[in-house]
Design an enzyme around this catalytic site. Structure first.
Site, PDB file in Angstrom:
ATOM      1  N   GLY A   1     106.461 -44.588  -5.743  1.00  0.00           N
ATOM      2  CA  GLY A   1     106.152 -43.237  -6.183  1.00  0.00           C
ATOM      3  C   GLY A   1     104.811 -42.768  -5.645  1.00  0.00           C
TER       4      GLY A   1
ATOM      5  N   GLN B   1      96.879 -41.852  -2.439  1.00  0.00           N
ATOM      6  CA  GLN B   1      96.374 -41.161  -1.260  1.00  0.00           C
ATOM      7  C   GLN B   1      94.886 -41.402  -1.091  1.00  0.00           C
ATOM      8  OE1 GLN B   1      97.403 -37.137  -2.203  1.00  0.00           O
ATOM      9  NE2 GLN B   1      99.596 -37.453  -1.900  1.00  0.00           N
TER      10      GLN B   1
ATOM     11  N   TRP C   1      90.912 -27.370 -11.084  1.00  0.00           N
ATOM     12  CA  TRP C   1      92.280 -27.122 -10.613  1.00  0.00           C
ATOM     13  C   TRP C   1      92.718 -25.707 -10.928  1.00  0.00           C
ATOM     14  CZ3 TRP C   1      97.167 -27.491 -13.693  1.00  0.00           C
ATOM     15  CH2 TRP C   1      98.309 -27.648 -12.901  1.00  0.00           C
ATOM     16  N   ARG C   2      92.929 -24.913  -9.904  1.00  0.00           N
ATOM     17  CA  ARG C   2      93.720 -23.697 -10.075  1.00  0.00           C
ATOM     18  C   ARG C   2      95.171 -24.134  -9.945  1.00  0.00           C
ATOM     19  NH1 ARG C   2      96.056 -20.316  -6.151  1.00  0.00           N
ATOM     20  NH2 ARG C   2      97.082 -18.588  -7.229  1.00  0.00           N
ATOM     21  N   ALA C   3      95.935 -23.920 -10.989  1.00  0.00           N
ATOM     22  CA  ALA C   3      97.263 -24.515 -11.079  1.00  0.00           C
ATOM     23  C   ALA C   3      98.191 -24.012  -9.975  1.00  0.00           C
ATOM     24  CB  ALA C   3      97.876 -24.225 -12.441  1.00  0.00           C
TER      25      ALA C   3
ATOM     26  N   GLU D   1      92.506 -29.527  -2.051  1.00  0.00           N
ATOM     27  CA  GLU D   1      93.694 -28.898  -1.471  1.00  0.00           C
ATOM     28  C   GLU D   1      93.458 -27.406  -1.365  1.00  0.00           C
ATOM     29  OE1 GLU D   1      97.364 -29.647  -3.456  1.00  0.00           O
ATOM     30  OE2 GLU D   1      97.316 -31.813  -3.131  1.00  0.00           O
TER      31      GLU D   1
END
Length: 649
Positions: A210, A232, A489-491, A547
């Site tokens: 996973g 990662q 985190w911006r979702a 990201e």
């Protein structure tokens, strides 16, 4: 003089020195004196002694070794049924409104503790070895989705701290020990693992393990091997590894870690890809991307709670340590720093889930430390920390919501503040930032007494059925502040499904204008402008994962980068930093992952970019240096100028 002040327990009191019989004029001053007394009383609230042991709400459970194992097991299993599980449905509880903290008094526990969303497992000893889990699995976290293409990618918001585990469970062929298959916002702290530590999960029958996107560990000791597997990236600080660290996919960073693998920039062509060998036995890292810094320049560990034999609780505030390697504890005892502080819980306010911002601020204004019980707090004003050395410590991923366009937390121009263990959440109204550190914008701070953020997480979107927003998530205006594990985190997904069209806007995750600011373990994702903007001098960042946003159009690439150091900055350092991209909705070409003054390019060690999927390209890694990433055949790029001037991919 008519009036004098006496200092008592940190608070001034007013004394009237003149006798009215000898000074009749004093009687005429009565109203003025009364007004002055009331003004002084309002300026500095008197501390109120708090109960010890505290009044814990139902979201906190304190266990004792004398409790029946079956009763403990039933309690933790009931919480996991609400906030855990990998099937039926997968990722159960991801946006739950329930919060749990399980506190274990010193002793042995023959139980298994599955750790789901918004759940924290804490030992209450002075040393991790004071609380020992002897269950087959002990405290553990499985990936939240057994489908390997998702795996642990959404396994967020949980933690385990301050205990020893002898777990020997066999999770799959050749893999035994403590399982902690997580991604961001799921730290391990002050843990002693006597067997192996598994940071990913393989479900037998699948062709690969996973996926997972962690992660953070600090002040831990692992006697066996540490298998990072499909992770990662991962950041480890001030720990002791007795066995090998196996596997390295994109970016593994170690700072002050005994037994860490040697630095290697980039990934050699013949390096193992961990997901392809998950079913094989443990092997050592070969040719993987490793950044190792031998010592940690300056750090203090996260505050923690302990309890004595009389049932009295203590808040422990670890002191500063400079140029350190390994854990802060060892040989079964806590190694005290010179300026460690031990605070009786009579000086600690423990919140109730129904508390408003006004109630919490009343106790902060008194100078008390505050422990936020597991709950969601809708705040109509920020929590204000204005007393030197004050601690705001959340349990069970305590969640603070900016419900009226206000920051959740506002730190004044004072030194030594500790903010730890909280989740900041945007609300519906325009908001400048979720956490503001510093008021004036020019407070230099104190190198000998810096402020700390430990395990501070933020999100814009996710559990909301309405649109939410904030301009920034964290705004650091003061100097000498240290971050120790942040995920902003911006979702990209929410209870309403995938996020499109720049819904739930947030411009920048982290903005730093203060000087001498350091981050250990920083992750920022999906904001709509530069993810990080750093304008202060002498900044340092040890590990950065990011990201780009999924849902922007082509114009985004003309203006923005992942990590920007302002043109005026002369001094900045970074180690093991990465910018990943999945431009899902439009073809976007970003000029560079990192934009810094040209003189600072050599100060960025092992910067890299990753193509995840989608339609986009990142043309360079840092300024105009480094190869582009744009497809599965050009997925990874590293800038390694110290190795024969070549870029490794």
């Amino acid at each position: 003089p008519i009036l004098s002040f006496r200092q008592s327990s940190g608070h001034p009191s007013l004394l009237l020195l003149l006798d009215p019989l000898h000074h009749p004029s004093i009687l005429l001053m009565g109203p003025l004196i009364l007004l002055l007394l009331l003004t002084l009383r309002g300026a500095g609230a008197k501390q109120e002694s708090q109960p010890n042991p505290p009044k814990w709400p139902e979201s906190v459970t304190v266990f004792s070794p004398s409790d029946q194992p079956g009763d403990i097991q039933a309690k933790v299993d009931a919480a996991f049924k609400v906030n855990g599980g990998s099937t039926d449905p997968p990722e159960n509880g991801q946006f739950s409104d329930q919060r749990f903290a399980f506190l274990f008094k010193p002793g042995e526990y023959s139980v298994d503790v599955p750790v789901g969303y918004y759940t924290q497992v804490l030992g209450l000893g002075q040393s991790p070895d004071d609380v020992v889990f002897t269950g087959d699995k002990g405290p553990h976290c499985e990936e939240a989705n057994y489908f390997p293409g998702v795996g642990a990618l959404d396994t967020f918001w949980r933690s385990a701290e301050n205990f020893k585990t002898t777990s020997s469970h066999t999770w799959w062929n050749g893999a035994t020990g403590m399982l902690w298959a997580v991604s961001q916002a799921s730290p391990l702290r002050r843990i002693h693992v006597t067997n192996n530590l598994l940071l990913f999960q393989y479900i037998p029958g699948w062709d690969y393990a996973g996926f997972s996107s962690g992660g953070f560990a600090a002040d831990i000791q692992v006697d066996g091997a540490t298998q990072s597997g499909s992770q990662q990236q991962w950041f480890t600080r001030n720990s002791r590894l007795g066995g090998p660290w196996t596997d390295a996919n994109w970016n593994m960073v170690f700072v002050g870690v005994e037994g860490a693998p040697a630095t290697h920039c980039g990934r050699d062509v013949n390096a193992k890809i961990a997901t392809e060998v998950a079913k094989q036995a443990v092997t050592a890292v070969q040719g993987g991307p490793i950044t190792t810094v031998d010592t940690t320049p300056l750090v203090a560990e996260k505050p923690f709670i302990s309890v004595d034999n009389n049932g009295l609780f203590t808040l422990n505030i670890p002191g500063l340590r400079a140029n350190t390697t390994g854990t802060s504890w060892g040989s079964g005892e806590y190694f005290a720093a010179i300026d460690d502080k031990v605070v009786d819980f009579s000086m600690v306010y423990v919140t109730q889930p129904s508390d408003t911002a006004a109630v919490i601020n009343k106790h902060l204004d008194m100078g008390l430390h505050v422990v936020l019980s597991p709950a969601i707090y809708n705040l109509s004003e920020p929590l204000r920390l204005n007393h030197e050395g004050q601690v705001l410590l959340g349990l069970g991923i305590a969640t603070l919501v900016a419900s009226k366009g206000n920051p959740c937390v506002l730190v004044g121009d004072v030194d030594g503040i500790r903010v730890a263990g909280i989740l900041l959440q945007a609300g519906p109204e325009p908001t400048p930032t979720l956490l503001q550190w510093g008021v004036s914008g020019n407070y230099p701070g104190d190198e000998g007494n810096p402020g700390f953020m430990h395990d501070v997480f933020a999100r814009v979107g996710g559990p909301d059925y309405q649109d939410v927003q904030t301009e920034l998530m964290v705004d650091v205006r003061s100097g000498n502040v240290i971050g120790d594990n942040l995920w902003l985190w911006r979702a990209d997904h929410s209870v309403r499904g995938k996020v499109y069209n720049m819904t739930n806007p947030c411009s920048t995750g982290l903005n730093v204008t203060g000087n001498d600011v350091t981050f250990y373990g920083l992750a920022v994702e999906h904001t709509l402008k530069d993810l990080v903007v750093w304008s202060g001098e002498r900044g340092r960042c040890f590990f950065y994962q990011s990201e780009f946003p999924y849902d922007v159009d082509a114009s985004y690439g003309e203006k923005y980068v992942s990590y920007r150091v302002s043109d005026s900055v002369e001094d900045h350092d970074a180690w093991g930093v990465g910018a990943y991209h999945y431009f899902r909705d439009h073809a976007v070409t970003v000029k560079s992952g990192f934009s810094v003054p040209e003189s600072l390019v050599p100060r960025f060690r092992a910067p890299m970019t990753v193509f995840l999927s989608g339609q986009g390209t990142v043309s360079h890694i840092i300024n105009e240096n480094g190869d582009s990433t744009f497809s599965t055949t050009n997925q990874l790029a590293y800038f390694c100028p110290s190795i024969d001037g070549r870029n490794f991919a």
